[in-house]
Design a protein around this motif. Sequence first.
Motif, mmCIF file in Angstrom:
data_model
loop_
_atom_site.group_PDB
_atom_site.id
_atom_site.type_symbol
_atom_site.label_atom_id
_atom_site.label_comp_id
_atom_site.label_asym_id
_atom_site.label_seq_id
_atom_site.Cartn_x
_atom_site.Cartn_y
_atom_site.Cartn_z
ATOM 1 N N VAL A 1 -3.181 24.321 29.039
ATOM 2 C CA VAL A 1 -2.400 24.815 27.912
ATOM 3 C C VAL A 1 -1.050 24.116 27.953
ATOM 4 N N VAL A 2 -0.599 23.569 26.822
ATOM 5 C CA VAL A 2 0.677 22.854 26.767
ATOM 6 C C VAL A 2 1.618 23.575 25.815
ATOM 7 N N HIS A 3 2.778 23.990 26.337
ATOM 8 C CA HIS A 3 3.835 24.547 25.492
ATOM 9 C C HIS A 3 5.110 23.748 25.735
ATOM 10 N N ASN A 4 5.084 22.506 25.262
ATOM 11 C CA ASN A 4 6.189 21.576 25.478
ATOM 12 C C ASN A 4 5.933 20.397 24.540
ATOM 13 N N GLU A 5 6.434 20.493 23.315
ATOM 14 C CA GLU A 5 6.066 19.542 22.267
ATOM 15 C C GLU A 5 6.299 18.075 22.636
ATOM 16 N N PRO A 6 7.449 17.700 23.231
ATOM 17 C CA PRO A 6 7.690 16.272 23.473
ATOM 18 C C PRO A 6 6.720 15.616 24.451
ATOM 19 N N VAL A 7 6.062 16.398 25.339
ATOM 20 C CA VAL A 7 5.203 15.776 26.344
ATOM 21 C C VAL A 7 3.720 15.852 25.997
ATOM 22 N N MET A 8 3.378 16.372 24.832
ATOM 23 C CA MET A 8 1.951 16.522 24.517
ATOM 24 C C MET A 8 1.234 15.178 24.521
ATOM 25 N N ASP A 9 1.727 14.236 23.762
ATOM 26 C CA ASP A 9 1.073 12.925 23.707
ATOM 27 C C ASP A 9 1.163 12.173 25.040
ATOM 28 N N PRO A 10 2.351 12.100 25.687
ATOM 29 C CA PRO A 10 2.403 11.433 26.994
ATOM 30 C C PRO A 10 1.482 12.068 28.025
ATOM 31 N N LEU A 11 1.310 13.370 27.952
ATOM 32 C CA LEU A 11 0.454 14.067 28.911
ATOM 33 C C LEU A 11 -1.003 13.644 28.724
ATOM 34 N N VAL A 12 -1.456 13.617 27.466
ATOM 35 C CA VAL A 12 -2.839 13.214 27.187
ATOM 36 C C VAL A 12 -3.068 11.772 27.621
ATOM 37 N N ARG A 13 -2.098 10.891 27.348
ATOM 38 C CA ARG A 13 -2.238 9.489 27.755
ATOM 39 C C ARG A 13 -2.258 9.359 29.268
ATOM 40 N N ALA A 14 -1.429 10.152 29.947
ATOM 41 C CA ALA A 14 -1.391 10.087 31.408
ATOM 42 C C ALA A 14 -2.700 10.583 32.016
#
Length: 339
Positions: A244-257
């Motif tokens: 679960v992600v509740h941190n808008e700026p890291v959503m895309d970087p997290l998926v890429r990582a």
Amino acid sequence: MVKITDVARHAGVSPSTVSYVLSGKRSISAGTRERVLASIAELGYRPHAGARALASSRSNVLALMIPLRSGIHVPVVMQIAVAVVTAARRHDHDVLLLTQEEGVDGLRRVADSALVDALIVMDVQLHDPRLPLLSELGRPSVLIGFPAEAADLTCIDLDFHAAGRECADRLAGLGHRTVALVGSPPEVYERQTGFAQRVESGFRESVRRHGLSAKVYPCEATADAARALVRRLLAELPDLTGVVVHNEPVMDPLVRAFRSAGRRVPEDLSVVAICPDELAEHAEPPLSSVAIPADEVGRRAVDLLMAKLAGEDVPAATLLPPRLTTRASDLPLGRIGER
């Protein structure tokens, strides 16, 4: 432009009578009042805002305290602010913006100077130092957010506790047994900001009820922090299949990582977010998410405030129920690895 004298002539009364109907400063008979209001409606008369303010001893200005400080996702804040301004204009009010840094001093300054009629306060902490002053000021106020103790306050927000719970319920319902919450930046938790605390409490409630293995990870709002967190997640939770992600700026970087580390979304890992719909829809892949209804929160905060200014009773707490939309980022556990 229709003038007050035109309304008076149409209604067969004096201009001062029209003024008294508008200001409420004198008792006017029901029949005369109805006749004046009918003329106003028929002619399309709109009182000048400055004249109305003088007549009613009001400024026709609302104060909005916005949280422009570290750890806060500014686009969501500004979306709420735009909704507040737009709704206020529909009520013929303007909005004075205050920044979080002005704090108690800023609230006292605008209240003592009679610059504003009422206040909307954002970024509410569980033990917010501004709350005692709001009770003392004698001006109507609405909080966007909930403190730990909300007695005698008017509060509105997304039900973040229910949002965190629903996201974890979604993963549990898909069969995931090891999950994580990637939360707001650490300073948001350190300030005990209400929304972050409530997402975590709802997430933990669901985890306990379903007997899941889980951890909560605050994350700085940077791509480097997202990459470092993915390495930590996979080391500490090797069986991780749901996030679960509740941190808008890291959503895309997290998926890429995760993808770079060999965990594809949703083929190897299911992700559910709490964020505005437009962010979830444009992610790659589009993320299943609970929407943050920024426009509705801002609009309804103004509606509550205008009702209070009119002397109406309003609910002390308005919790907007979470709405989870499924997209392409989560799969049942039995299908993980199929693609």
